[in-house]
Motif scaffolding. Structure first.
Motif, mmCIF file in Angstrom:
data_model
loop_
_atom_site.group_PDB
_atom_site.id
_atom_site.type_symbol
_atom_site.label_atom_id
_atom_site.label_comp_id
_atom_site.label_asym_id
_atom_site.label_seq_id
_atom_site.Cartn_x
_atom_site.Cartn_y
_atom_site.Cartn_z
ATOM 1 N N ARG A 172 0.846 -1.283 0.051
ATOM 2 C CA ARG A 172 0.035 -0.006 0.170
ATOM 3 C C ARG A 172 0.806 1.085 0.128
ATOM 4 O O ARG A 172 1.756 1.487 0.815
ATOM 5 C CB ARG A 172 -0.786 -0.036 1.190
ATOM 6 N N GLU A 173 0.681 2.103 -0.889
ATOM 7 C CA GLU A 173 1.351 3.239 -1.155
ATOM 8 C C GLU A 173 1.438 4.136 -0.070
ATOM 9 O O GLU A 173 0.219 4.202 0.799
ATOM 10 C CB GLU A 173 1.307 3.885 -2.271
ATOM 11 N N GLU A 175 0.520 7.771 2.177
ATOM 12 C CA GLU A 175 -0.852 8.397 2.086
ATOM 13 C C GLU A 175 -0.527 9.642 1.643
ATOM 14 O O GLU A 175 0.184 10.710 2.110
ATOM 15 C CB GLU A 175 -1.594 8.670 3.578
ATOM 16 N N ARG A 181 -6.222 5.828 -0.822
ATOM 17 C CA ARG A 181 -5.191 4.891 -0.702
ATOM 18 C C ARG A 181 -4.968 4.284 -1.961
ATOM 19 O O ARG A 181 -5.855 4.380 -2.930
ATOM 20 C CB ARG A 181 -5.719 3.548 0.360
ATOM 21 N N ARG A 182 -3.895 3.500 -1.999
ATOM 22 C CA ARG A 182 -3.345 3.077 -3.218
ATOM 23 C C ARG A 182 -2.782 1.789 -2.989
ATOM 24 O O ARG A 182 -1.697 1.448 -2.609
ATOM 25 C CB ARG A 182 -2.378 3.880 -4.358
ATOM 26 N N ILE A 183 -3.370 0.743 -3.792
ATOM 27 C CA ILE A 183 -2.768 -0.641 -3.860
ATOM 28 C C ILE A 183 -1.711 -0.584 -4.896
ATOM 29 O O ILE A 183 -2.167 -0.343 -6.082
ATOM 30 C CB ILE A 183 -3.610 -1.687 -3.765
ATOM 31 N N LEU A 205 -7.390 -5.347 3.899
ATOM 32 C CA LEU A 205 -6.672 -4.434 3.646
ATOM 33 C C LEU A 205 -7.664 -3.017 3.436
ATOM 34 O O LEU A 205 -7.812 -2.090 4.060
ATOM 35 C CB LEU A 205 -5.410 -4.112 2.521
ATOM 36 N N GLU A 206 -8.760 -3.316 2.674
ATOM 37 C CA GLU A 206 -9.687 -2.639 2.447
ATOM 38 C C GLU A 206 -10.448 -2.203 3.677
ATOM 39 O O GLU A 206 -10.927 -1.080 4.062
ATOM 40 C CB GLU A 206 -10.561 -3.033 1.335
ATOM 41 N N GLU A 209 -8.352 0.074 6.031
ATOM 42 C CA GLU A 209 -8.242 1.551 5.387
ATOM 43 C C GLU A 209 -9.821 2.160 5.626
ATOM 44 O O GLU A 209 -9.696 3.383 5.926
ATOM 45 C CB GLU A 209 -7.846 1.532 4.028
ATOM 46 N N ILE A 217 -10.297 3.689 -2.743
ATOM 47 C CA ILE A 217 -8.993 2.887 -2.872
ATOM 48 C C ILE A 217 -8.533 2.567 -4.415
ATOM 49 O O ILE A 217 -9.526 2.201 -5.065
ATOM 50 C CB ILE A 217 -8.874 1.792 -1.997
#
Length: 274
Positions: A172-173, A175, A181-183, A205-206, A209, A217
């Motif tokens: 996960r990148e 913030e 958020r970004r996978i 993970l979702e 977050e 995301i």
């Protein structure tokens, strides 16, 4: 194919001892991705036109049709291999590889993701104690300076641990925008695919977050990866550009695919509202 008991999987933050295993898992999971991206670029119309022009020029110099055709292609492949960051199109980001693998483990050591299968089965995951590894003197004497800003920029790596063996990981990148958020990478071991492990990692993970305040995301998929596209669509993600109302979404305009040689896209962007 090895049968995996999902209720025995512990999803935790990557630790320093996990780095080499995660590197090996990534190398195995992303094998051939860079070559597929290069093939995708070479077959674009503009790229084919440029290669044809150079081949015509060389044809007058080398007096060999085969050499005139092969030399431009070979030189372009070498150029792409050298200039294309190895993370681009795989991670979905041009951030240095070290920042993901080398510093993200410095976060909270005991963080874990919720595993819904444990509640269903009523079993507690069994976790082996990690074996003690001999640390070389060179590593002990490392003077690499890691600033708080660099640690923050590293993002997070979560690993799926089944009885001491790492069977998958998700990146996960960092913030950069509130609520977004970004996978940027999801890999499962070749022996544990089609067992629901990738879905478990992504959805856990979702959920984390979402509880942390995220409302959207993103997932960046290598352009030629049909498997990745199908996987995320099954999880409820939509590909950016498919809906007509996206033009009015200012937030979505800030998310763009990674681009490479001649501006060709290297990734496809998927998103999901949590």
């Amino acid at each position: 194919m090895v049968r995996l008991e999902l209720d025995q999987v512990v999803m935790r933050r990557m630790k320093e001892d996990d780095i080499e295993m995660v590197k090996a898992l990534i190398k195995e999971g992303c094998e051939g991705t860079e070559n597929r991206i290069i093939l995708h670029i070479l077959t674009r119309p503009l790229c084919l036109f440029i290669l044809a022009v150079f081949s015509s020029i060389l044809r007058c110099l080398v007096h060999s049709f085969i050499l005139a055709l092969a030399i431009p292609v070979f030189l372009l492949i070498v150029y792409l291999k050298i200039t294309m960051p190895r993370s681009t199109g795989v991670l979905g980001s041009s951030r240095p590889y070290w920042d993901y693998i080398g510093s993200c483990y410095r976060g909270t050591r005991d963080e874990t993701l919720q595993n819904p299968y444990c509640r269903i089965s009523g079993k507690a995951p069994v976790k082996k104690k990690p074996s003690h590894r001999i640390v070389s003197k060179d590593k002990e004497m490392s003077t690499e300076k890691i600033t708080p800003d660099r640690e923050q920029a590293a993002g997070q790596v979560w690993v799926a641990d089944c009885e001491g063996e790492i069977v998958g990981c998700i990146f996960r990148e960092s913030e950069t925008r509130p609520g977004i958020r970004r996978i940027c990478r999801l890999v499962t071991g070749c022996w544990y695919r089609r067992e629901g492990l990738g879905r478990l990692l992504a959805q856990s993970l979702e959920q984390r977050e979402k509880e942390g305040g995220a409302h959207r995301i993103y997932a960046h998929i290598p352009y030629p990866s049909k498997v990745g596209e199908v996987f995320f669509k099954k999880l409820g993600y939509q590909q950016m550009g498919e809906r007509t109302d996206e033009d009015n979404d200012e937030e979505m305009k800030l998310e763009t695919p990674e681009r490479g040689f001649l501006g060709h896209p290297l990734t496809k962007v998927f998103y999901k509202d949590l």
